[in-house]
Design an enzyme around this catalytic site. Structure first.
Site, mmCIF file in Angstrom:
data_model
loop_
_atom_site.group_PDB
_atom_site.id
_atom_site.type_symbol
_atom_site.label_atom_id
_atom_site.label_comp_id
_atom_site.label_asym_id
_atom_site.label_seq_id
_atom_site.Cartn_x
_atom_site.Cartn_y
_atom_site.Cartn_z
ATOM 1 N N ASP A 1 0.863 -1.241 0.119
ATOM 2 C CA ASP A 1 0.132 -0.060 0.184
ATOM 3 C C ASP A 1 0.913 1.427 0.087
ATOM 4 O O ASP A 1 1.895 1.376 0.364
ATOM 5 C CB ASP A 1 -0.986 -0.127 1.110
ATOM 6 N N GLU B 1 1.805 4.015 -3.983
ATOM 7 C CA GLU B 1 1.267 2.507 -4.090
ATOM 8 C C GLU B 1 2.340 1.616 -5.001
ATOM 9 O O GLU B 1 2.455 0.549 -4.664
ATOM 10 C CB GLU B 1 -0.153 2.541 -4.782
ATOM 11 N N ASP C 1 -5.376 -2.846 -2.247
ATOM 12 C CA ASP C 1 -6.538 -2.249 -2.327
ATOM 13 C C ASP C 1 -6.474 -1.066 -3.604
ATOM 14 O O ASP C 1 -7.565 -0.456 -3.515
ATOM 15 C CB ASP C 1 -6.877 -1.897 -1.130
ATOM 16 N N ASP D 1 -1.282 -1.089 4.905
ATOM 17 C CA ASP D 1 -1.672 0.259 5.108
ATOM 18 C C ASP D 1 -0.910 1.010 6.574
ATOM 19 O O ASP D 1 -0.470 2.121 6.514
ATOM 20 C CB ASP D 1 -3.301 0.421 5.380
ATOM 21 N N HIS E 1 -25.235 24.236 -8.533
ATOM 22 C CA HIS E 1 -25.722 25.395 -7.915
ATOM 23 C C HIS E 1 -27.078 26.255 -8.552
ATOM 24 O O HIS E 1 -27.171 25.728 -9.726
ATOM 25 C CB HIS E 1 -24.656 26.710 -8.020
ATOM 26 N N GLU F 1 -15.274 25.113 -10.779
ATOM 27 C CA GLU F 1 -15.479 24.826 -12.252
ATOM 28 C C GLU F 1 -14.111 24.942 -13.041
ATOM 29 O O GLU F 1 -13.307 25.413 -12.475
ATOM 30 C CB GLU F 1 -16.570 26.091 -12.621
#
Length: 408
Positions: free
Chosen positions: A10, A51, A76, A125, A212, A288
């Site tokens: 991990d 990773e 994972d 982890d 929005h 945005e």
């Protein structure tokens, strides 16, 4: 006979990119005994780089134990597993050399890959977090428990500070370990493999996506991104936000509210949060698209002034608007990072995400695995609601799109 090992690896990044580290552990597949651990703080890097570095360290630790071994890698990270299995293309330039390096540790055919839920990858982890904690203190990683007298053995090629600590049963065939008093303590086997053994993954993390409300630019269909005039909600938009707030309060499922930093989203989010009695969290990754020189223009005006740039933009997700704007590919990258961070902060919860057209369409597109051109084939009205559920196995499910029933 060659040994059979399970490598669990991990990596993590506190900031993505940010201070990063990896962890890996090698198990004997038959007995479940941990044979070696490896971990390292690697400085500033992304989650994916960490990773891959964890994968490489785990494979090298297994190779040091037995170059002829058959290895099952369990991670994972769906990205790493699918790319190393050859099912997904490796498009990111930072990933290609790491994948090549990982593939070169063992001869072809000796390594296979399987995805596991995060819950089944706790050991690696933990090591990754130990490495990041040590790096934050300016120290090299050391195993939490004292290793045998020989001490940690440097893994060739893993970089300065990387180390592997032999597990307490590195003889490869042991099934029990003497404790401090000389008695033997049975160790649990490695987690079972296969779908039949998969645990209940629990409730998904659900994003309720609220665009929005209207601004003065919305009915004029003008480009309104992250570097324009930052308009506020119009009177119509304020009413739409209140209608959305009432509908969401009636459902009673929202547990957190997160918004883009732009004014129109913060106003919309505040209307809902006030109704629900929740705080508003601001996430810059939800802003945005930067439309560059097109900010404030209509589509027709852009086509008249910048016809070649517009045609290129419509044809390629990597093309940016005129004047140093943001490509859809760049937006997808930052939105995906924001998504992953939110899932990590709110596991199993329902989160209201107040944002814009492009981020919502991008989240939907990524959930469906749809191509970039699908962005031009979705309708997304002001103050509409959509929803995506994210499961512990890495899958996602689109549950709602462009619902405006609360506005009628």
């Amino acid at each position: 006979m060659p040994h059979r090992f399970v490598v669990e690896a991990d990596g993590g990044s506190r900031g993505n990119p940010g201070p990063a580290g990896y962890g890996a552990v090698v198990f004997d597949q038959e007995s479940g005994q941990p044979l070696a651990e490896a971990a390292e703080f690697i400085g500033t890097a992304t989650n994916n780089v960490a990773e891959y570095r964890g994968l490489i360290a785990g494979l090298r630790a297994a190779y040091a134990l037995d170059p002829a071994a058959h290895v099952l890698v369990r991670m994972d990270s769906k990205l790493v597993v699918e790319q190393m299995s050859g099912r997904w293309k490796i498009k990111h330039p930072d990933m290609r050399p790491l994948a090549t390096e990982a593939a070169a540790v063992f001869p072809a055919g000796q390594v296979s890959y399987a995805w596991v839920p995060r819950e089944q990858n706790k050991h690696a982890d933990r090591l990754a977090n130990e490495a990041m904690d040590a790096g934050g203190r300016g120290e090299p990683w050391r195993p939490a428990t004292d290793p045998p007298a020989a001490g940690p053995t440097a893994l060739p090629g893993t970089g300065a500070g990387a180390s592997v600590a032999p597990g307490p049963d590195a003889g490869l065939g042991a099934s029990a370990t003497p404790d401090a008093a000389g008695a033997t303590e049975a160790r649990p086997a490695a987690p079972p493999l296969g779908w039949s053994a998969a645990p209940d993954l629990g409730p998904p993390t659900t994003f309720v996506l609220l665009r929005h409300g209207e601004t003065a630019l919305t009915p004029q269909k003008r480009f309104s991104g992250s570097t324009g005039s930052d308009p506020e909600l119009s009177p119509v938009g304020l009413r739409q936000a209140e209608h959305a707030a009432a509908a969401l309060a009636a459902r009673g499922t929202i547990e957190a509210v997160v918004t883009s930093p732009l004014r129109r989203c913060r106003q919309t989010a505040r209307a809902v949060a006030d109704r629900l009695g929740l705080d508003v969290q601001v996430d810059a990754g939800l802003r945005e698209t930067d439309f560059g020189a097109w900010e404030g223009l209509t589509f027709a005006e852009v086509r008249e002034r910048y016809p070649a740039d517009l045609a290129t933009w419509l044809d390629s997700p990597k093309a940016a608007p005129t004047g140093g704007g943001e490509s859809f590919a760049a937006v997808a990258h930052r939105v995906a990072e924001a998504r992953d961070a939110l899932i990590g902060r709110h596991p199993g919860r329902t989160v209201l995400v107040v944002t814009h057209v492009t981020p919502i369409k991008t989240l939907v597109r990524l959930a469906l695995g749809a191509p970039p051109e699908s962005l031009f084939r979705m309708e997304l009205s002001a103050a509409s609601l959509s929803a995506v559920a994210y499961f512990g196995d890495g899958n996602a499910s689109l549950r709602l799109l462009n619902d405006t029933s609360h506005l009628r």
